[in-house]
Write an enzyme that holds these catalytic residues in place. Sequence first.
Site, PDB file in Angstrom:
ATOM      1  N   GLY A   1       0.787  -1.212   0.000  1.00 17.51           N
ATOM      2  CA  GLY A   1       0.000   0.000   0.000  1.00 17.51           C
ATOM      3  C   GLY A   1       0.828   1.277   0.000  1.00 17.51           C
ATOM      4  O   GLY A   1       2.068   1.253   0.028  1.00 17.51           O
ATOM      5  N   HIS A   2       0.124   2.417   0.011  1.00 17.16           N
ATOM      6  CA  HIS A   2       0.792   3.711  -0.082  1.00 17.16           C
ATOM      7  C   HIS A   2       1.620   4.021   1.160  1.00 17.16           C
ATOM      8  O   HIS A   2       1.286   3.632   2.270  1.00 17.16           O
ATOM      9  CB  HIS A   2      -0.225   4.827  -0.342  1.00 17.16           C
ATOM     10  CG  HIS A   2      -1.277   4.967   0.719  1.00 17.16           C
ATOM     11  ND1 HIS A   2      -2.608   4.864   0.425  1.00 17.16           N
ATOM     12  CD2 HIS A   2      -1.206   5.201   2.039  1.00 17.16           C
ATOM     13  CE1 HIS A   2      -3.312   5.039   1.529  1.00 17.16           C
ATOM     14  NE2 HIS A   2      -2.478   5.242   2.530  1.00 17.16           N
ATOM     15  N   ASN A   3       2.729   4.700   0.941  1.00 17.06           N
ATOM     16  CA  ASN A   3       3.624   5.166   1.998  1.00 17.06           C
ATOM     17  C   ASN A   3       4.311   4.035   2.768  1.00 17.06           C
ATOM     18  O   ASN A   3       4.882   4.274   3.837  1.00 17.06           O
ATOM     19  CB  ASN A   3       2.890   6.082   2.995  1.00 17.06           C
ATOM     20  CG  ASN A   3       2.506   7.407   2.375  1.00 17.06           C
ATOM     21  OD1 ASN A   3       1.485   7.491   1.692  1.00 17.06           O
ATOM     22  ND2 ASN A   3       3.309   8.438   2.583  1.00 17.06           N
TER      23      ASN A   3
ATOM     24  N   SER B   1       1.471   2.993   5.086  1.00 15.11           N
ATOM     25  CA  SER B   1       2.350   3.598   6.093  1.00 15.11           C
ATOM     26  C   SER B   1       2.995   2.588   7.029  1.00 15.11           C
ATOM     27  O   SER B   1       3.487   2.956   8.102  1.00 15.11           O
ATOM     28  CB  SER B   1       1.581   4.647   6.911  1.00 15.11           C
ATOM     29  OG  SER B   1       1.083   5.668   6.069  1.00 15.11           O
TER      30      SER B   1
END
Length: 306
Positions: free
Chosen positions: A218-220, A238
Amino acid sequence: MAKTHEIAEWLDVPAEGVADAEIERVAAPESAGPDAVVFATSAAALTDALASTAGLVLVNTKIAADKNNSRMLRVPDARLAFAIVADRLRPREVAEIDPTASVADTATIAEGVSIGPGSVIGRGVCVGRESRIGARVVIEDGVVLGERVQVQAGVVLGARGFGYARRPDGSYLLFPQQGALVIEDDVEIGANSTIDRGALGETRIGAGTKIDNLVHIGHNVRLGRNVIIAAQTGISGSSVVEDGAILGGQVGMGEHAIVGPGVILGGGAGVLSNKKLYGAGQVFWGRPARPLKQYLRDLARLSRGN
């Protein structure tokens, strides 16, 4: 093709007493011939290897064996040595961009890069030298790939992340997904895996990391160097997986979780959001993930009905 003494030089081991056979390929003992090399990491495996007609047998130095056998080359780690020989014997691909691939004019493609059929390379993408992009890969705008990155078929890199703000009426509005995705040198990404770009910051995959098929990141998310991730694993936004960690198949990580350096997550382990797991070499298992000894104790109590 290589002679035995050349292979010994590749592996930095002495070749005294080893017949100088011509080796063209690696093989399992049951399919080996005089042109093949096999390996053995145990006494039982050595028996099978020597029963074959292989021209060269790589064997761990710790295994007791007849040192006068002219087909045996003793090495510290036969499995690693076998992989090194396989890599050196493998025919090198010709670097080319398939005519059916779509490459944006503003993309930067370094020397020696191959791009497979039907792939799409977006605006501002940078692909480092000697990287290999398989068939039907999509690399979204602005993604950066280092050198010698291997991307297998069907991968999507840099798609927008899964993040939304909730309105008072319960409906959702997309949170900005405009960050970066950086993939460092010598990373390998398995078929049909997906890695999202950062929301406002970046998603980063550290050098030497190997990602299996059907993995979602996923993102980050930040993956450290030399991380191993097996198939069907999902890592929420994250989260952090630090250097040298190993994630088995079907691992699930909640958001903002941390897996420390050298930690091992067994197959199917679940890491709760905001959870931090530390201890190099420590094995965690179960849902939620906990130290292996504790997991086995809990399992035993459950089986007894306690």
